[in-house]
Design a protein around this motif. Sequence first.
Motif, PDB file in Angstrom:
ATOM      1  N   LEU A 106      45.727  35.775  37.591  1.00 10.33           N
ATOM      2  CA  LEU A 106      47.101  35.639  38.074  1.00 10.33           C
ATOM      3  C   LEU A 106      47.437  36.739  39.082  1.00 10.33           C
ATOM      4  CD1 LEU A 106      48.986  34.748  34.756  1.00 10.33           C
ATOM      5  CD2 LEU A 106      48.415  33.212  36.653  1.00 10.33           C
ATOM      6  N   ILE A 107      47.007  37.958  38.784  1.00  8.17           N
ATOM      7  CA  ILE A 107      47.243  39.076  39.706  1.00  8.17           C
ATOM      8  C   ILE A 107      46.546  38.818  41.039  1.00  8.17           C
ATOM      9  CG2 ILE A 107      46.801  41.534  40.103  1.00  8.17           C
ATOM     10  CD1 ILE A 107      47.121  41.957  37.085  1.00  8.17           C
ATOM     11  N   ALA A 108      45.322  38.276  40.969  1.00 10.16           N
ATOM     12  CA  ALA A 108      44.569  37.997  42.197  1.00 10.16           C
ATOM     13  C   ALA A 108      45.302  36.989  43.070  1.00 10.16           C
ATOM     14  CB  ALA A 108      43.182  37.479  41.838  1.00 10.16           C
ATOM     15  N   ILE A 109      45.852  35.951  42.452  1.00  9.25           N
ATOM     16  CA  ILE A 109      46.588  34.931  43.215  1.00  9.25           C
ATOM     17  C   ILE A 109      47.830  35.531  43.866  1.00  9.25           C
ATOM     18  CG2 ILE A 109      47.905  32.790  43.015  1.00  9.25           C
ATOM     19  CD1 ILE A 109      45.943  31.957  40.799  1.00  9.25           C
ATOM     20  N   VAL A 110      48.543  36.369  43.103  1.00 13.16           N
ATOM     21  CA  VAL A 110      49.731  37.025  43.656  1.00 13.16           C
ATOM     22  C   VAL A 110      49.367  37.886  44.848  1.00 13.16           C
ATOM     23  CG1 VAL A 110      51.533  38.739  43.183  1.00 13.16           C
ATOM     24  CG2 VAL A 110      51.016  36.981  41.486  1.00 13.16           C
ATOM     25  N   ARG A 111      48.242  38.582  44.751  1.00  7.39           N
ATOM     26  CA  ARG A 111      47.821  39.455  45.852  1.00  7.39           C
ATOM     27  C   ARG A 111      47.355  38.658  47.061  1.00  7.39           C
ATOM     28  NH1 ARG A 111      44.602  44.337  45.787  1.00  7.39           N
ATOM     29  NH2 ARG A 111      45.932  44.479  47.604  1.00  7.39           N
ATOM     30  N   ILE A 112      46.685  37.543  46.814  1.00 11.98           N
ATOM     31  CA  ILE A 112      46.244  36.702  47.933  1.00 11.98           C
ATOM     32  C   ILE A 112      47.443  36.088  48.656  1.00 11.98           C
ATOM     33  CG2 ILE A 112      45.072  34.536  48.493  1.00 11.98           C
ATOM     34  CD1 ILE A 112      43.018  35.229  46.336  1.00 11.98           C
TER      35      ILE A 112
ATOM     36  N   VAL B 250      49.467  46.534  43.398  1.00 12.20           N
ATOM     37  CA  VAL B 250      48.534  47.431  44.086  1.00 12.20           C
ATOM     38  C   VAL B 250      48.535  48.804  43.415  1.00 12.20           C
ATOM     39  CG1 VAL B 250      48.099  48.702  46.224  1.00 12.20           C
ATOM     40  CG2 VAL B 250      48.599  46.255  46.308  1.00 12.20           C
ATOM     41  N   VAL B 251      49.732  49.301  43.091  1.00 11.79           N
ATOM     42  CA  VAL B 251      49.854  50.592  42.403  1.00 11.79           C
ATOM     43  C   VAL B 251      49.224  50.515  41.017  1.00 11.79           C
ATOM     44  CG1 VAL B 251      51.468  52.281  41.448  1.00 11.79           C
ATOM     45  CG2 VAL B 251      51.924  51.234  43.680  1.00 11.79           C
ATOM     46  N   PHE B 252      49.487  49.422  40.310  1.00 14.77           N
ATOM     47  CA  PHE B 252      48.915  49.235  38.971  1.00 14.77           C
ATOM     48  C   PHE B 252      47.396  49.239  39.010  1.00 14.77           C
ATOM     49  CE2 PHE B 252      47.022  45.872  36.276  1.00 14.77           C
ATOM     50  CZ  PHE B 252      47.136  46.494  35.044  1.00 14.77           C
ATOM     51  N   ILE B 253      46.823  48.489  39.931  1.00 13.53           N
ATOM     52  CA  ILE B 253      45.367  48.406  40.038  1.00 13.53           C
ATOM     53  C   ILE B 253      44.769  49.760  40.412  1.00 13.53           C
ATOM     54  CG2 ILE B 253      43.474  47.394  41.377  1.00 13.53           C
ATOM     55  CD1 ILE B 253      45.151  44.822  41.526  1.00 13.53           C
ATOM     56  N   SER B 254      45.413  50.443  41.351  1.00 18.88           N
ATOM     57  CA  SER B 254      44.918  51.755  41.777  1.00 18.88           C
ATOM     58  C   SER B 254      44.931  52.745  40.610  1.00 18.88           C
ATOM     59  CB  SER B 254      45.772  52.289  42.934  1.00 18.88           C
ATOM     60  OG  SER B 254      45.686  51.437  44.054  1.00 18.88           O
ATOM     61  N   PHE B 255      45.994  52.685  39.814  1.00 18.36           N
ATOM     62  CA  PHE B 255      46.089  53.599  38.670  1.00 18.36           C
ATOM     63  C   PHE B 255      45.010  53.298  37.633  1.00 18.36           C
ATOM     64  CE2 PHE B 255      47.601  54.538  34.373  1.00 18.36           C
ATOM     65  CZ  PHE B 255      47.852  55.899  34.490  1.00 18.36           C
ATOM     66  N   MET B 256      44.843  52.030  37.283  1.00 24.20           N
ATOM     67  CA  MET B 256      43.879  51.656  36.242  1.00 24.20           C
ATOM     68  C   MET B 256      42.443  51.888  36.684  1.00 24.20           C
ATOM     69  SD  MET B 256      45.859  50.798  33.785  1.00 24.20           S
ATOM     70  CE  MET B 256      44.696  50.145  32.592  1.00 24.20           C
ATOM     71  N   ARG B 257      42.178  51.715  37.970  1.00 25.13           N
ATOM     72  CA  ARG B 257      40.827  51.935  38.481  1.00 25.13           C
ATOM     73  C   ARG B 257      40.553  53.397  38.807  1.00 25.13           C
ATOM     74  NH1 ARG B 257      38.182  47.419  41.065  1.00 25.13           N
ATOM     75  NH2 ARG B 257      37.634  48.768  42.801  1.00 25.13           N
ATOM     76  N   GLY B 258      41.613  54.180  38.945  1.00 28.47           N
ATOM     77  CA  GLY B 258      41.447  55.571  39.383  1.00 28.47           C
ATOM     78  C   GLY B 258      41.567  56.614  38.298  1.00 28.47           C
ATOM     79  N   THR B 259      41.811  56.176  37.052  1.00 23.94           N
ATOM     80  CA  THR B 259      41.931  57.126  35.948  1.00 23.94           C
ATOM     81  C   THR B 259      40.907  56.804  34.875  1.00 23.94           C
ATOM     82  OG1 THR B 259      43.643  55.732  34.940  1.00 23.94           O
ATOM     83  CG2 THR B 259      44.394  57.547  36.331  1.00 23.94           C
ATOM     84  N   PRO B 260      40.437  57.816  34.138  1.00 27.20           N
ATOM     85  CA  PRO B 260      39.451  57.568  33.076  1.00 27.20           C
ATOM     86  C   PRO B 260      40.001  56.661  31.981  1.00 27.20           C
ATOM     87  CG  PRO B 260      39.560  59.906  33.619  1.00 27.20           C
ATOM     88  CD  PRO B 260      40.714  59.255  34.322  1.00 27.20           C
ATOM     89  N   PHE B 261      39.131  55.851  31.439  1.00 27.92           N
ATOM     90  CA  PHE B 261      39.565  54.905  30.407  1.00 27.92           C
ATOM     91  C   PHE B 261      40.110  55.629  29.180  1.00 27.92           C
ATOM     92  CE2 PHE B 261      38.656  52.385  26.590  1.00 27.92           C
ATOM     93  CZ  PHE B 261      39.432  51.278  26.861  1.00 27.92           C
TER      94      PHE B 261
ATOM     95  N   HIS C 264      43.114  47.151  31.355  1.00 27.75           N
ATOM     96  CA  HIS C 264      41.979  47.700  32.094  1.00 27.75           C
ATOM     97  C   HIS C 264      41.125  46.570  32.682  1.00 27.75           C
ATOM     98  CE1 HIS C 264      39.212  51.076  32.959  1.00 27.75           C
ATOM     99  NE2 HIS C 264      38.272  50.168  32.823  1.00 27.75           N
ATOM    100  N   ILE C 265      40.822  45.575  31.854  1.00 27.93           N
ATOM    101  CA  ILE C 265      40.031  44.442  32.338  1.00 27.93           C
ATOM    102  C   ILE C 265      40.797  43.673  33.409  1.00 27.93           C
ATOM    103  CG2 ILE C 265      39.050  42.206  31.674  1.00 27.93           C
ATOM    104  CD1 ILE C 265      38.296  43.419  29.004  1.00 27.93           C
ATOM    105  N   ALA C 266      42.109  43.526  33.228  1.00 32.20           N
ATOM    106  CA  ALA C 266      42.922  42.790  34.206  1.00 32.20           C
ATOM    107  C   ALA C 266      42.858  43.447  35.579  1.00 32.20           C
ATOM    108  CB  ALA C 266      44.372  42.700  33.728  1.00 32.20           C
ATOM    109  N   ALA C 267      42.927  44.765  35.614  1.00 27.99           N
ATOM    110  CA  ALA C 267      42.906  45.476  36.890  1.00 27.99           C
ATOM    111  C   ALA C 267      41.588  45.261  37.629  1.00 27.99           C
ATOM    112  CB  ALA C 267      43.144  46.965  36.657  1.00 27.99           C
ATOM    113  N   TYR C 268      40.495  45.345  36.899  1.00 32.91           N
ATOM    114  CA  TYR C 268      39.189  45.176  37.543  1.00 32.91           C
ATOM    115  C   TYR C 268      38.899  43.713  37.863  1.00 32.91           C
ATOM    116  CZ  TYR C 268      37.653  50.000  36.976  1.00 32.91           C
ATOM    117  OH  TYR C 268      37.520  51.365  37.092  1.00 32.91           O
ATOM    118  N   SER C 269      39.228  42.803  36.935  1.00 33.56           N
ATOM    119  CA  SER C 269      38.950  41.384  37.180  1.00 33.56           C
ATOM    120  C   SER C 269      39.824  40.834  38.305  1.00 33.56           C
ATOM    121  CB  SER C 269      39.152  40.575  35.904  1.00 33.56           C
ATOM    122  OG  SER C 269      40.489  40.637  35.456  1.00 33.56           O
ATOM    123  N   ALA C 270      41.005  41.419  38.512  1.00 31.61           N
ATOM    124  CA  ALA C 270      41.861  40.982  39.612  1.00 31.61           C
ATOM    125  C   ALA C 270      41.171  41.176  40.954  1.00 31.61           C
ATOM    126  CB  ALA C 270      43.184  41.743  39.586  1.00 31.61           C
TER     127      ALA C 270
END
Length: 238
Positions: free
Chosen positions: A41-47, A58-69, A107-113
Amino acid sequence: MSKYFDVGYMIQSLPTLLSYIHVTLMITAVSAVLGILLGSLIAIVRIKKVPVLNQILVVFISFMRGTPFLVQLFLIYFGVPEIMSHLGMNVRNLPGLVFVYAVFTLHIAAYSAEIMRASISAVSQGEKEAAMAIGMTELQSYVRIILPQAFTLSIPPLTNLIIGMLKGTALVFNVGVVDMMRRADLMGGNSQRYLELFVDAAIIYAVLIFIVTTAGRWIEKRYTVGERQTERVLLSEE
């Protein structure tokens, strides 16, 4: 040899650790399904570049991908109840697994998006135009042409993502969830045989990862065959 490594104790302890495998599997399976659906769903919104929502994501994805799990796990497990209590909502009595599911899913949502966004973009524009040319609506073209091909492209990276999260379940004992690693740690404290127990855990994780990898390859092969059959049907219709 038995003084430093007791094979008998390792074999004896294996069934006990296996009795906690359902915690690991449930965390991985539930989070993978919810995370990939949310990521799609996030991917579709971004497309589609939906105003405001796209920038927030974009901020959400950057945060989840840029911080340790592990930091994300602590933030949600300890931080969310604190924030909710200040808002007048008491969630401290919720089981710890609820927060674990939440952080794994996000976490999975951010990467799978990003995986799904790249996969959808990788489908050639010519195929999209061809679908429209034979009378398909945009929704039909996505369902019958674009998404099947995008999903096929995304299977290997999604499989790697699930494997990474399966490994990540070894960290949940840090927030008090009793899983295989926590049980191994407790048993090691009583017996002082940590090495044998951690070898057991390593074997179990290795087998699980082998199963996930094999399943991912099987799904990719099966889905590719199905996609080719669908293309033949569409060509015959045309």
